[in-house]
Design an enzyme around this catalytic site. Sequence first.
Site, PDB file in Angstrom:
ATOM      1  N   GLY A 358       0.824  -1.207   0.000  1.00  0.00           N
ATOM      2  CA  GLY A 358       0.000   0.000   0.000  1.00  0.00           C
ATOM      3  C   GLY A 358       0.852   1.248   0.000  1.00  0.00           C
ATOM      4  O   GLY A 358       2.060   1.232   0.262  1.00  0.00           O
ATOM      5  N   GLY A 361       0.210   8.526   3.121  1.00  0.00           N
ATOM      6  CA  GLY A 361       0.798   9.856   3.181  1.00  0.00           C
ATOM      7  C   GLY A 361       2.200   9.861   3.750  1.00  0.00           C
ATOM      8  O   GLY A 361       2.937  10.821   3.567  1.00  0.00           O
ATOM      9  N   PHE A 362       2.576   8.767   4.444  1.00  0.00           N
ATOM     10  CA  PHE A 362       3.890   8.743   5.091  1.00  0.00           C
ATOM     11  C   PHE A 362       4.860   7.784   4.405  1.00  0.00           C
ATOM     12  O   PHE A 362       5.952   7.572   4.880  1.00  0.00           O
ATOM     13  CB  PHE A 362       3.737   8.363   6.567  1.00  0.00           C
ATOM     14  N   ARG A 364       5.611   4.211   1.469  1.00  0.00           N
ATOM     15  CA  ARG A 364       5.159   2.968   0.862  1.00  0.00           C
ATOM     16  C   ARG A 364       5.448   1.805   1.811  1.00  0.00           C
ATOM     17  O   ARG A 364       6.453   1.814   2.542  1.00  0.00           O
ATOM     18  CB  ARG A 364       5.885   2.733  -0.466  1.00  0.00           C
ATOM     19  N   LYS A 380       8.160  -0.445   5.928  1.00  0.00           N
ATOM     20  CA  LYS A 380       7.626   0.866   5.548  1.00  0.00           C
ATOM     21  C   LYS A 380       8.768   1.856   5.326  1.00  0.00           C
ATOM     22  O   LYS A 380       9.608   2.058   6.205  1.00  0.00           O
ATOM     23  CB  LYS A 380       6.698   1.371   6.654  1.00  0.00           C
ATOM     24  N   ASP A 476      -4.262   9.190  15.197  1.00  0.00           N
ATOM     25  CA  ASP A 476      -4.759   8.919  13.838  1.00  0.00           C
ATOM     26  C   ASP A 476      -5.524   7.590  13.796  1.00  0.00           C
ATOM     27  O   ASP A 476      -5.233   6.732  12.974  1.00  0.00           O
ATOM     28  CB  ASP A 476      -3.588   8.897  12.845  1.00  0.00           C
TER      29      ASP A 476
END
Length: 580
Positions: A358, A361-362, A364, A380, A476
């Site tokens: 996926g 915003g921060f 891949r 990540k 979040d």
Amino acid sequence: MSPLFFLINQQLLFILVISFLSLAAVGDEHQFVYSGFTGVNLTLDGVAFVRPNGLLELTNGTARLKGHAFHPTPFSFSKTPNGTAPSFAVRFVFAIYCIQTDICGHGTTFIVAARNNFSDAMPTQYLGLINDHNNGNTTNHFFAVELDTNLNDEFKDIDNNHVGVDVNGLISVNSSSAGYYNDKSGNFNNLTLASYKAMQVWVEYDGDSTQINVTLAPLNMAKPLKPLLSAAYNLSEVLTDNVYVGFSASTGSFFSRQYVLGWSFGMNMPALPIDTAKLPKLPHEGPRPQSKVLEIILPIATAAFVIIVATIIILLVRKRLRYAEVREDWEVEFGPHRFLYKDLFRATKGFNNKNLLGVGGFGRVYRGVLPDSKLEVAVKRISHDSKQGIKEFVAEVVSIGRVQHRNFVQLYGYCRRKGELILVYEYMPNGSLDKYLYDREKPTLCWEQRSHIIKGVASGLLYLHEEWDKVILHRDIKPSNVLLDDEMNGRIGDFGLARLYDHGVDPQTTHVVGTIGYLAPEMAHTNKATPLTDVFSFGMFVLEVICGRKPIERTAQDNELMLVDWVLDFWQRFTHRCSG
């Protein structure tokens, strides 16, 4: 010889035999020794079993499981007339295998307890002795000696290679790094518990002085005169009249196996010697030794090696540049949480798009398999925001990574490369919750599944706010940050915006971060994140999971439809209909 004399002799012989058998039975009730476990009657549960060669295997390397092995009958721990509990002595031989000694699963414990059923206990850092809410409870009624190969801050562990004395919980009464004291020089010699070398342990309790001594040493070495550690604790206040003795072990995310080779126990008497010559062999682990053929081929290949040495140097330089990392002295304090970039590169097959899970915003997120442990991970890649110091960011991420809860996606560690920060997470095979809410190719969640996921996220959020050493604000909470494991349990993930502070301290004012639609209204005025703002986001999350609609949606007329207004409208219609 008269028949009367013969009859008297028979009666005397019968009495002597009965007396001998009676004495032998008393001895069995207070003492035993096993130099291997072939044919031994043990009470086993979990993944524990006895191999054909008599080796007791407590865990088999499977992640997040536990194993127990107990002597089948309890021992009497009744107090003497003067109120003291009996003394006991234990000796056992163990071995622990991990692929890497400094990145290991969890350890082994010897335990004396009021029960031999620990089905309510959890694996991983709980060592199969407790669960996440009964640590230190006086009703646990157990004494244990832990051989721990993992550092857990919540239990105040001193390092990832220590021996500890535990009473009713895993915060040790006393602990020491693994090793022994040399009888001649008095120097301390370190030992590595996960070295896969057989070691022996002596545990002695003096009921009169309430002194506990624990001694560790390599196999085939006499017991050192000075114990590794001692503690004064009256076990008569802990243990009940009847106790079971045995072992417990557990595994975590990293591969590990725990073995017991021999065991001796004595109540109110010394532990009998273990015959080390009869101990079972440990199974071979790791790569096989190189063939003798290589010793012949290598000299012949030397000439060819000289010819291509220049090419090899060029390849090595290119490889070093390819896997170059950023390292600074202050990162030493984070220890084994740091991964090598080349391992992550290989795990994700060069961050190949075929492995892409996926994009957010921060950064891949890629699926990968670590080359040594074969552990599935989610990797990540984040471009570092220069407005926040990288040291502070890494410190907070690693601190949050030490939090372990069944409803969190576990953070294994990190890596730094140029302007990039790479985080390594536990892999969640079922992906994020939002796909099950909005992707028509995914099966629709039933009400029972939705309720189970909501309860799991609520449990995790409660732990973040109230039950850990510090308060953690996630900031979040939303379906795309809730991941589902193979059993469809909801796991809170993506702690990239999280902040932590001490209990009882007012959180510092900061800039507003989060996702529109989940932000509490008061943040527009205060710019301050608190546990209550997380709770507001959780409320929106609950509505979204129940209704299957996003907090803000575009209508056909290109207007914004607010989920809260939509729910209130339905509620008002319902109450109006009921009142009418």
